[in-house]
Design an enzyme around this catalytic site. Structure first.
Site, PDB file in Angstrom:
ATOM      1  N   HIS A  23       1.015  -1.117   0.080  1.00 40.27           N
ATOM      2  CA  HIS A  23      -0.126   0.086   0.143  1.00 40.27           C
ATOM      3  C   HIS A  23       1.162   1.157  -0.139  1.00 40.27           C
ATOM      4  CE1 HIS A  23       0.901   0.602   4.296  1.00 40.27           C
ATOM      5  NE2 HIS A  23       0.212  -0.667   4.612  1.00 40.27           N
ATOM      6  N   HIS A  26       3.909   1.606   2.265  1.00 32.76           N
ATOM      7  CA  HIS A  26       5.324   0.957   1.803  1.00 32.76           C
ATOM      8  C   HIS A  26       5.831   1.742   0.839  1.00 32.76           C
ATOM      9  CE1 HIS A  26       2.585  -2.529   2.794  1.00 32.76           C
ATOM     10  NE2 HIS A  26       3.600  -2.794   3.941  1.00 32.76           N
ATOM     11  N   CYS A 132       1.927 -10.870  19.771  1.00 33.14           N
ATOM     12  CA  CYS A 132       0.920 -10.588  18.513  1.00 33.14           C
ATOM     13  C   CYS A 132       1.457 -11.105  17.454  1.00 33.14           C
ATOM     14  CB  CYS A 132       0.686  -9.193  18.487  1.00 33.14           C
ATOM     15  SG  CYS A 132      -0.098  -8.556  17.215  1.00 33.14           S
ATOM     16  N   CYS A 135       1.901  -8.338  14.437  1.00 30.13           N
ATOM     17  CA  CYS A 135       3.254  -7.547  14.682  1.00 30.13           C
ATOM     18  C   CYS A 135       4.342  -8.538  14.574  1.00 30.13           C
ATOM     19  CB  CYS A 135       3.605  -6.831  15.973  1.00 30.13           C
ATOM     20  SG  CYS A 135       1.988  -5.535  16.296  1.00 30.13           S
ATOM     21  N   CYS A 153      -3.731  -5.934  21.349  1.00 23.21           N
ATOM     22  CA  CYS A 153      -2.388  -5.486  20.742  1.00 23.21           C
ATOM     23  C   CYS A 153      -2.794  -3.968  20.436  1.00 23.21           C
ATOM     24  CB  CYS A 153      -1.894  -6.186  19.433  1.00 23.21           C
ATOM     25  SG  CYS A 153      -0.849  -5.122  18.507  1.00 23.21           S
ATOM     26  N   HIS A 156      -2.722  -3.427  16.227  1.00 20.69           N
ATOM     27  CA  HIS A 156      -4.060  -4.277  15.467  1.00 20.69           C
ATOM     28  C   HIS A 156      -5.532  -4.207  16.272  1.00 20.69           C
ATOM     29  CE1 HIS A 156      -0.138  -5.905  13.733  1.00 20.69           C
ATOM     30  NE2 HIS A 156      -0.908  -5.778  12.452  1.00 20.69           N
ATOM     31  N   LYS A 309      -3.862   5.376  11.026  1.00 25.95           N
ATOM     32  CA  LYS A 309      -2.568   4.746  10.349  1.00 25.95           C
ATOM     33  C   LYS A 309      -2.942   4.020   9.248  1.00 25.95           C
ATOM     34  CE  LYS A 309       1.630   1.883  10.622  1.00 25.95           C
ATOM     35  NZ  LYS A 309       1.601   0.564  10.691  1.00 25.95           N
ATOM     36  N   LYS A 312      -3.532  -2.645   6.167  1.00 26.03           N
ATOM     37  CA  LYS A 312      -4.526  -3.491   5.501  1.00 26.03           C
ATOM     38  C   LYS A 312      -5.501  -3.970   6.111  1.00 26.03           C
ATOM     39  CE  LYS A 312      -3.415  -4.012   1.083  1.00 26.03           C
ATOM     40  NZ  LYS A 312      -3.926  -3.151   0.335  1.00 26.03           N
TER      41      LYS A 312
END
Length: 525
Positions: A23, A26, A132, A135, A153, A156, A309, A312
């Site tokens: 995305h 990155h 997690c 992560c 977490c 997430h 943030k 995905k």
């Protein structure tokens, strides 16, 4: 362009987790790395730019299972169909692409790990605590969010798993003092300042030893002395920066020579969410092995969409093509580094990008280029007149190059691009003030008219070179339009330090109209 014996400017992006397609978060990191390495190449330096993919760990294994395929087939498909084509389409000029499933990586990781064990830095122990999978990180109880008694977490917002395993541990705690000393002595080694402060407070709070293996699944690099365990995915992944350039190879071999020429890394670019891995665990691993630590870890901020943030898992991950299909690749590269101070969080908005595209790229830069080509064609039959110089433009350019070079080398992309675009505005002001279209009405003004056209063309030569690391495809078109390739050589070979030498375009260069550099955006999107 440079002496092959010198130490290369070595920059890395994180290796991206291949769980899904890339995305714009990155792309943001990778474009920043590309612009910085292109800039250093244009400074005449030897450069090595590495990116790649992180392909081991529980998350990849589970995703592959959910898709009824093997982990290796899953990652092979994603790398070839999504990751590599994405960097190609964004015009990323990386020198190498490392995959953690490659033999060159796995063998060097095992050799490195064995070396740490032999030196007494690794011991057997039991790990029990929250993990997690999203992560791929062992969490501290204080890191978690409590949601009606369930531990989540914070990244997430999903429940963590409690892991209970017999693992191998790295004596990370032994390196707290050396790391604190390193950052106190070398504040530039962790940037920006907010990132360094976070790392210092984390270290000062005490650090426990790190579990560096997993025994409940097998998708990873086998621990060389204990084949029932695989190397913890982060320990494996962090080593890519060194395995890609020959870590541990015989000094007389190709790999050993490459390592001597590149190591240590000059800049590791990372997102701020993976800062601790890169500024605490990674340098400790290198210290344990007696290797030089990276010169700089730079943690940039997050790209936010609607205040969240980009990720995905939260569906805020926008594919780069959704933006580049509308605005073009070079506008994408320009916008994210121009609009957001590198190192802070920034919000992406379609409206802001449209406004900047129109005012800065189409009107200020693109329009200047097309006006100049049209006027040289109309008033000088497409042939550049004799060199001339405007002291105001010349001194402004000298200051611009100094300012832009200092800013970009310090990873202040916004400051560097702003300086270059200020010069572009100054040139537009010069054309408006001199009014060549009025001068052209009287033959008595021919020499003044030619002088204005030459100074404008020479300013565009400088703009093309300075903006080339940011917008290489567009600047190449402008370079050809100015007839510069035939007389000055390739645009990528023009050195930043020589840009402000006035009068490089020679009389007689053939100036031709090009396609519009920044076409009008389709309305209604």
């Amino acid at each position: 362009m440079s002496n092959s014996g010198e130490k290369a400017f070595y920059l890395t992006t994180p290796i991206y987790y291949v769980n899904d397609a890339p995305h714009i978060g990155h792309a943001y990191t990778t474009v920043a790395g590309d612009v910085l390495t292109r800039w250093h190449r244009q400074r005449g330096e030897s450069v090595w730019f590495l990116t790649g993919t992180d392909e081991h760990g529980q998350k990849v294994m589970r995703t592959a299972q959910q898709n009824d395929t093997s982990p290796q087939a899953w990652v092979d498909n994603l790398v070839e169909s999504a990751w590599k084509p994405n960097w190609h389409s964004l015009n990323i000029a990386n020198d190498d692409f490392i995959r953690t499933t490659e033999v060159r990586h796995t063998e060097r990781v095992q050799r490195f790990l064995q070396g740490l064990k032999d030196a007494g830095h690794i011991y057997a122990g039991k790990y029990e605590g929250p993990y997690c999978v999203g992560c791929e990180e062992f969490k501290l109880p204080g890191d978690l969010i409590d949601d009606k008694g369930e531990k989540l977490c914070p990244v997430h917002s999903k429940p963590v798993e409690i892991v209970n395993e017999n693992n191998w541990f790295f004596r990370l705690s032994a390196f707290v003092e050396p790391l604190l000393e390193h950052y106190r002595r070398n504040p530039e080694a962790c940037q920006p300042e907010s990132a360094r402060n976070e790392v210092l407070s984390f270290l000062e709070g005490g650090v426990s030893d790190l579990s560096i293996s997993r025994s409940t699944f097998d998708w990873g690099i086998p621990v060389p002395w204990d084949r029932d365990q695989v190397v913890y995915v982060w320990f494996d992944a962090l080593l890519n920066y060194a395995t890609a350039v020959g870590l541990g190879d015989d000094p007389s071999s190709e790999g050993g020579k490459k390592f001597a020429q590149t190591w240590p890394a000059d800049v590791h670019l990372v997102g701020k969410d993976i800062l601790r891995f890169h500024a605490v665990i990674w340098p400790a691993m290198l210290m344990a092995a007696g290797l030089a630590v990276p010169k700089k870890v730079f943690a940039h901020g997050w790209l936010l969409v609607g205040g969240e943030k980009m990720s995905k898992s939260k569906l805020t991950g926008i594919a780069p093509s959704e933006i580049t299909d509308h605005f073009g690749v070079d506008a994408f590269r320009y916008y994210f580094l121009r609009a957001i101070p590198f190192g802070t969080d920034g919000s992406f908005s379609w409206e802001d990008m449209s406004a900047r595209y129109t005012s800065e790229l189409a009107n200020d830069f693109g329009n200047l280029a097309s006006r100049l080509a049209a006027m040289v064609e109309k008033y000088c039959a497409g042939v550049l007149p004799a060199p001339s110089n405007d002291p105001g433009l010349e001194s402004f350019l000298t200051a611009t190059v100094e300012k832009a070079d200092a800013a970009i080398c310090a990873l202040d992309f916004q400051g560097g691009i702003n300086a270059i675009m200020e010069f572009c505005k100054r040139v537009n002001g010069y054309v408006t003030e001199k009014q060549p279209w009025v001068l052209a009405k009287d033959p008595a003004n021919q020499s003044e008219l030619e002088s204005v056209l030459y100074n404008t063309a020479e300013s565009l030569r400088a703009l093309a070179v300075l903006l080339n690391p940011v917008m290489p495809a567009t600047c190449e078109i402008l370079w050809q339009s100015l007839g510069a390739e035939k007389v000055l050589g390739a645009i990528g070979n023009q050195e930043i330090g020589k840009v402000s030498t006035w009068g490089q375009l020679p009389e007689g260069a053939i100036v031709q109209k090009s396609a519009v550099l920044f076409p009008r955006l389709e309305v209604g999107e």
